[in-house]
Design an enzyme around this catalytic site. Structure first.
Site, PDB file in Angstrom:
ATOM      1  N   ASN A  69      -4.722   1.913  -1.966  1.00  0.00           N
ATOM      2  CA  ASN A  69      -5.248   0.550  -2.063  1.00  0.00           C
ATOM      3  C   ASN A  69      -6.027   0.328  -3.360  1.00  0.00           C
ATOM      4  O   ASN A  69      -6.478  -0.779  -3.620  1.00  0.00           O
ATOM      5  CB  ASN A  69      -6.147   0.223  -0.858  1.00  0.00           C
ATOM      6  CG  ASN A  69      -7.490   0.906  -0.929  1.00  0.00           C
ATOM      7  OD1 ASN A  69      -7.618   2.021  -1.459  1.00  0.00           O
ATOM      8  ND2 ASN A  69      -8.517   0.264  -0.394  1.00  0.00           N
ATOM      9  N   LYS A 118       0.804  -1.229   0.000  1.00  0.00           N
ATOM     10  CA  LYS A 118       0.000   0.000   0.000  1.00  0.00           C
ATOM     11  C   LYS A 118       0.832   1.271   0.000  1.00  0.00           C
ATOM     12  O   LYS A 118       0.360   2.323  -0.451  1.00  0.00           O
ATOM     13  CB  LYS A 118      -0.950   0.007   1.205  1.00  0.00           C
ATOM     14  CG  LYS A 118      -2.075  -1.004   1.111  1.00  0.00           C
ATOM     15  CD  LYS A 118      -3.037  -0.852   2.266  1.00  0.00           C
ATOM     16  CE  LYS A 118      -4.187  -1.850   2.156  1.00  0.00           C
ATOM     17  NZ  LYS A 118      -5.177  -1.686   3.231  1.00  0.00           N
TER      18      LYS A 118
END
Length: 294
Positions: free
Chosen positions: A99, A78
């Site tokens: 994300n 991420k």
């Protein structure tokens, strides 16, 4: 002869570790089917395939070449995905975590749907919960998103705990600049903070399939009047949530966050406003299917 063929097929993927059993791929496909859309979504599991986090740049390049609409990105990518993208949304820039990557007009654009996913789930599933003093476990990508969302929703004191002191300090400094100085603090004494907190949130990988076993919170620090939230949803019943049930705490499993962030990601990928009822119906059917297989 070609009557009834859908003009657009959205090809999506999830890039991360130990995600083959994730509900995210079938949820997107089921949401699409419920809305008469063609959506194909595949997991790209680093624990199964002969690839790693270092291969993310190449995976992004090939996904674009193969005509993917976008990719969801999860642990451990991420934050490492950030320098690989052409643009970041304002939320992703603020949180320094992505994300959801959307491929559009030759560019890879990073978004963050975790922050609203957690808050929307919290408001929907624990509508009457007091949340002035909260303990947050984890200062990584998920922790950053949860911190922003909960502070934005009105949390007065957010005590952040993470074994990586630099990451913890960086998250608190970022929340000071984004929200208001002093409302996020670096946690020092977990027992003391837990003794005063309205609730605790696990944004670590503790309890997640294929990751750290056990709970990030000692059971004797839980109080019946607290609520306990977990960002992990595989397994559905994490050690933390199991301890919370035995103590008598209100609980918020990670499934709600998974659905709510998927709803927002679906909108970003397709440009179509998704039906929340279809998303939660997909979750219910997946949970029922999982239960039947036990």
């Amino acid at each position: 002869m070609f009557e009834g063929i859908r003009p657009v097929t959205h090809m999506l993927g999830l890039y991360g570790e130990n995600i083959t059993a994730s509900f995210t791929p079938p949820m997107h496909e089921m949401m699409g089917a419920a809305m008469g859309m063609s959506v194909t979504y595949r997991p790209i599991d680093l624990a199964v395939l002969d690839i790693g986090a270092d291969d993310l740049e190449e995976a992004l390049r090939w996904a674009q070449r193969l005509g993917f609409t976008g990719l969801n990105v999860t642990f451990p990518c991420k934050q490492t995905v950030l320098p690989l993208l052409d643009e970041l949304s304002p939320r992703a820039t603020a949180l320094q975590a992505v994300n959801t990557v959307v491929f559009r007009e030759g560019k890879a654009v990073g978004h963050n749907t975790d922050w609203c996913g957690f808050v929307n789930s919290f408001k929907r599933n624990l509508p009457d919960a007091r949340a002035e003093h909260v303990v947050l476990m984890g200062a990584g990508g998920a922790g950053s998103a949860v911190a922003y969302g909960m502070l934005d929703a009105g949390v007065k004191r957010l005590a952040v705990f993470d074994p990586d002191e630099g990451r913890r300090a960086e998250l608190v400094a970022r929340m000071d600049s984004l929200i208001e100085p002093g409302r996020a603090i670096e946690g020092e004494d977990l027992a003391e903070e837990m003794g005063q907190a309205d609730g605790v949130i696990n944004a670590t990988t503790y309890g997640m399939v294929g990751h750290q076993e056990g709970s990030c919170i000692p059971r004797d620090l839980l109080r019946p009047e607290m609520w306990v939230a977990d960002c992990v949803y595989l397994p559905l019943e994490t050690p933390l949530l199991r301890d919370a049930a035995e103590v008598g705490c209100a609980r918020l499993p990670g499934t709600g966050m998974a659905v709510e962030q998927a709803i927002e990601a679906f909108r970003l990928f397709t440009g179509v406003e998704p039906d929340p009822e279809a998303a939660y119906d997909a979750l219910d059917r997946l949970l029922a299917s999982t239960a039947d297989q036990r």
